[in-house]
Design an enzyme around this catalytic site. Structure first.
Site, PDB file in Angstrom:
ATOM      1  N   GLU A 191       0.797  -1.318   0.130  1.00  0.00           N
ATOM      2  CA  GLU A 191      -0.021   0.057   0.054  1.00  0.00           C
ATOM      3  C   GLU A 191       0.836   1.008  -0.035  1.00  0.00           C
ATOM      4  O   GLU A 191       1.119   1.483   1.288  1.00  0.00           O
ATOM      5  CB  GLU A 191      -1.059   0.155   1.125  1.00  0.00           C
ATOM      6  CG  GLU A 191      -1.713  -1.279   1.312  1.00  0.00           C
ATOM      7  CD  GLU A 191      -2.983  -1.108   0.721  1.00  0.00           C
ATOM      8  OE1 GLU A 191      -3.506  -0.017  -0.041  1.00  0.00           O
ATOM      9  OE2 GLU A 191      -3.590  -1.984   0.350  1.00  0.00           O
ATOM     10  N   CYS A 248      -2.500   9.181   2.038  1.00  0.00           N
ATOM     11  CA  CYS A 248      -2.086   8.726   0.848  1.00  0.00           C
ATOM     12  C   CYS A 248      -3.076   9.119  -0.402  1.00  0.00           C
ATOM     13  O   CYS A 248      -2.751   9.177  -1.468  1.00  0.00           O
ATOM     14  CB  CYS A 248      -1.827   7.064   0.920  1.00  0.00           C
ATOM     15  SG  CYS A 248      -3.240   6.394   1.744  1.00  0.00           S
TER      16      CYS A 248
HETATM   17  P1  NAD Z   1       7.811   5.265   4.914  1.00  0.00           P
HETATM   18  O1  NAD Z   1       7.878   4.701   3.479  1.00  0.00           O
HETATM   19  O2  NAD Z   1       9.184   6.219   5.178  1.00  0.00           O
HETATM   20  O3  NAD Z   1       7.926   4.318   5.944  1.00  0.00           O
HETATM   21  C1  NAD Z   1       6.852   3.388   6.147  1.00  0.00           C
HETATM   22  C2  NAD Z   1       7.110   2.205   6.954  1.00  0.00           C
HETATM   23  O4  NAD Z   1       8.019   1.396   6.271  1.00  0.00           O
HETATM   24  C3  NAD Z   1       8.040   2.531   8.202  1.00  0.00           C
HETATM   25  O5  NAD Z   1       7.397   1.808   9.272  1.00  0.00           O
HETATM   26  C4  NAD Z   1       9.263   2.430   7.915  1.00  0.00           C
HETATM   27  O6  NAD Z   1       9.989   2.027   8.920  1.00  0.00           O
HETATM   28  C5  NAD Z   1       9.377   1.123   6.945  1.00  0.00           C
HETATM   29  N1  NAD Z   1      10.469   0.866   6.190  1.00  0.00           N
HETATM   30  C6  NAD Z   1      11.019   1.884   5.363  1.00  0.00           C
HETATM   31  N2  NAD Z   1      11.812   1.236   4.680  1.00  0.00           N
HETATM   32  C7  NAD Z   1      11.948  -0.251   5.055  1.00  0.00           C
HETATM   33  C8  NAD Z   1      12.672  -1.343   4.591  1.00  0.00           C
HETATM   34  N3  NAD Z   1      13.499  -1.187   3.451  1.00  0.00           N
HETATM   35  N4  NAD Z   1      12.278  -2.673   5.078  1.00  0.00           N
HETATM   36  C9  NAD Z   1      11.383  -2.738   5.950  1.00  0.00           C
HETATM   37  N5  NAD Z   1      10.601  -1.594   6.586  1.00  0.00           N
HETATM   38  C10 NAD Z   1      10.970  -0.118   6.017  1.00  0.00           C
HETATM   39  O7  NAD Z   1       6.497   6.096   4.660  1.00  0.00           O
HETATM   40  P2  NAD Z   1       6.129   7.102   5.546  1.00  0.00           P
HETATM   41  O8  NAD Z   1       6.679   8.663   5.609  1.00  0.00           O
HETATM   42  O9  NAD Z   1       5.868   6.713   7.156  1.00  0.00           O
HETATM   43  O10 NAD Z   1       4.540   7.466   5.114  1.00  0.00           O
HETATM   44  C11 NAD Z   1       4.216   8.242   3.969  1.00  0.00           C
HETATM   45  C12 NAD Z   1       4.154   7.503   2.888  1.00  0.00           C
HETATM   46  O11 NAD Z   1       3.139   6.354   2.726  1.00  0.00           O
HETATM   47  C13 NAD Z   1       3.350   8.063   1.616  1.00  0.00           C
HETATM   48  O12 NAD Z   1       4.012   8.003   0.612  1.00  0.00           O
HETATM   49  C14 NAD Z   1       2.084   7.698   1.606  1.00  0.00           C
HETATM   50  O13 NAD Z   1       1.369   7.827   0.255  1.00  0.00           O
HETATM   51  C15 NAD Z   1       2.256   6.243   1.995  1.00  0.00           C
HETATM   52  N6  NAD Z   1       1.018   5.798   2.514  1.00  0.00           N
HETATM   53  C16 NAD Z   1       0.298   4.988   1.842  1.00  0.00           C
HETATM   54  C17 NAD Z   1      -1.042   4.259   2.101  1.00  0.00           C
HETATM   55  C18 NAD Z   1      -1.827   3.471   1.210  1.00  0.00           C
HETATM   56  O14 NAD Z   1      -2.648   2.742   1.876  1.00  0.00           O
HETATM   57  N7  NAD Z   1      -1.581   3.192  -0.177  1.00  0.00           N
HETATM   58  C19 NAD Z   1      -1.499   4.514   3.425  1.00  0.00           C
HETATM   59  C20 NAD Z   1      -0.558   5.562   4.283  1.00  0.00           C
HETATM   60  C21 NAD Z   1       0.595   5.979   3.705  1.00  0.00           C
END
Ligand code: NAD
Length: 497
Positions: free
Chosen positions: A253, A287
């Protein structure tokens, strides 16, 4: 209420909040509210083994009984709604009503999943062979790893947790390192439901705290067959291939770049209200936030004037204050990214209205939402900047508008405002929007839990929450039973001994 009051009301004792290595800051004022213990990578194998152990017991519990646990979770969430909502506001910076709305979403998914626990239906299938019956059965699959983003710090967990639990799977949750406190509070609430439930296996629901390296332990483990990861496309590009390489199942997601087409027949007053909520709500950090407005040239000047007037009166500030509609960005880095995107938009020919750094509460990262008139859908418009920036581009024909809507790497949410039935149906048809969500006369954000949620292309293709998204948390088994005295082969194949 002070930050301390909010933490106390959510059930935190002083010892839990100190002595660790992970600093937790409130976006409201940038204050450090806790320093908590992080999970060590060396602990992960035992955590995953505990989940596997719990799986062996939980998969044998009848699904309606598993649903009872989720029903109790919903009850506990109802009782804790105010406290958890306030904590979401503290830790993610959402305005009070949106913090509460996020908890309501958790309650709604619990209700949905409880009902679902009696409806994990498979098909019966007509066999081509006489005296044979075919059926499809859905079985629990194993521990589900949940990696979540900061912007929906609790709802996304509940979507996955409620579904995984009724489907017979233990869960291991790695929340965003920016929002571990809301996660800890959720586990406290779940613990109350587990105590009332009585006989759930130990290790059914676990929480791990830390950054990507802790998430990686879930991503890499063959003992975590499903990894549901919510976050940026950058994260999904790392996580997805790794899970796939070990033949696990990723549910991704990821980022969106959501658009609204405003057609000449649109009810402009309604459109303005929908645009403002979806573009500036949650300070543009959903998102599904509206990021692109594709407006028919005949109404563009009028609509932009109306929006500029609406934007000029938007209350930006302390998310706890009644009347505030735009709270803080999550941190200074998000504010910098917003300002950098606006500078790039200017360099690509854009005219920026608003977007300045705002006073807000000292120490927080506040900005006035920006409206940016663009001459074309240039590179910055195709990029998701997680901030309240709305780009406006014009169009002449519906085909052109749909082409613009689809011409971005992401495919999450989309909508059209029109009173023309042909336009609306075209937008929803196979030749229309290419997104996972497509709406008519409502904005792109604020989805209900009953529908499957997710998007295509760089949004990752995952589906969660409603409809038949539960199938992503189970394994499918096709069974053929022969109740005849013959052994016919399919396709008429003869193999007589
Ligand atoms: P982010 O990608 O920085 O982090 C999200 C999560 O992923 C965190 O828990 C982080 O620790 C983890 N993570 C990051 N890299 C990783 C890796 N290599 N391996 C394992 N885990 C890892 O995102 P953010 O800044 O917290 O959130 C914003 C983003 O999330 C935006 O792009 C938004 O559109 C998206 N988002 C999407 C949805 C959806 O349902 N499509 C919902 C909410 C947020």
């Amino acid at each position: 209420m002070t930050h301390e009051d909010v933490l106390k009301a959510a059930g935190f004792g002083a010892a839990e909040l100190r002595g660790g290595t992970l600093a937790v800051r409130s976006p409201i004022d940038g204050a450090e509210v806790a320093r908590i213990r992080e999970t060590e990578a060396a602990e992960m194998p035992a955590i995953i083994a505990r989940a596997q152990q719990a799986f062996r017991a939980w998969r044998a519990v009848p699904a309606p009984r598993r649903g009872e646990l989720v029903r109790l979770l919903g009850e506990e969430l109802r009782a804790a709604k105010d406290e958890l909502g306030a904590l979401v506001t503290l830790e993610a910076g959402k305005i009070t009503s949106e913090g509460l709305g996020e908890v309501q979403e958790m309650i709604d998914i619990c209700d949905f999943a409880t009902g679902l626990s009696r409806q994990l239906y498979g098909y019966t299938i007509a066999s081509e062979r006489p005296g044979h019956r075919m059926a499809e059965t859905w079985h629990p699959i194993g521990p589900v790893g949940i990696i979540s983003a900061f912007n929906f710090p609790v709802a996304v967990w509940s979507w996955n947790a409620a579904m995984a639990l009724v489907c017979g799977n233990p869960i291991i949750w790695k929340p965003s390192e920016k929002t571990p406190l809301t996660a800890m509070a959720c586990l406290k609430i779940l613990d109350r439901a587990l105590a009332r439930f009585g006989d759930a296996p130990e290790g059914l629901a676990q929480l791990v705290i830390g950054g990507p390296e802790i998430g990686a332990a879930l991503v890499d483990s063959r003992d975590v067959p499903v990894v549901s990861a919510t976050g940026s496309t950058r994260m999904g590009a790392q996580v997805g291939p790794k899970v796939a390489a070990r033949f696990g199942r990723p549910i991704l997601e990821l980022g969106g770049n959501n658009a609204m087409i405003v057609a000449p027949s649109a009810d402009l007053d309604m459109a303005v209200r929908a645009i403002v909520f979806s573009a500036v709500g949650t300070a543009g950090q959903r998102c599904t936030s509206l990021r692109r407005l594709i407006v028919h040239d005949s109404i563009r000047t009028d609509l932009v004037a109306k929006l500029r007037a609406a934007y000029a009166s938007l209350p930006v500030g302390d998310p706890r204050a009644p009347g505030t509609l735009v709270g803080p960005l999550v941190d200074e880095a998000a504010l910098d990214a917003m300002q950098a995107a606006l500078a790039q938009a200017r360099s690509e020919g854009g005219t920026v209205h608003g977007g300045a750094v705002a006073a807000g509460v000292a120490g927080g990262a506040y900005a006035a939402p920006a409206l940016v008139e663009m001459p074309a859908q240039s590179a910055i418009v195709k990029t998701e900047t997680f901030a309240p920036i709305l780009y406006v581009v014009g169009y002449e024909t519906l085909d052109e508008a749909i082409a613009l809507q689809n011409d971005v790497p992401q495919g999450l949410s989309s909508c059209i405002f029109t009173l023309n039935m042909r336009e609306a149906e075209t937008f929803l048809s196979a030749t229309g929007s290419d997104c996972g969500i497509a709406n008519v006369n409502i904005g792109p954000s604020g989805a209900e839990i009953g529908g499957a949620f997710g998007g295509e292309k760089e949004t990752g293709g995952g589906r969660e929450s409603g409809s038949d998204a539960w199938k992503g948390y189970m394994r499918r088994q096709t069974s053929t039973v022969n109740f005849s005295a013959e052994l016919p082969l399919a396709q008429g194949v003869k193999f007589d001994l």
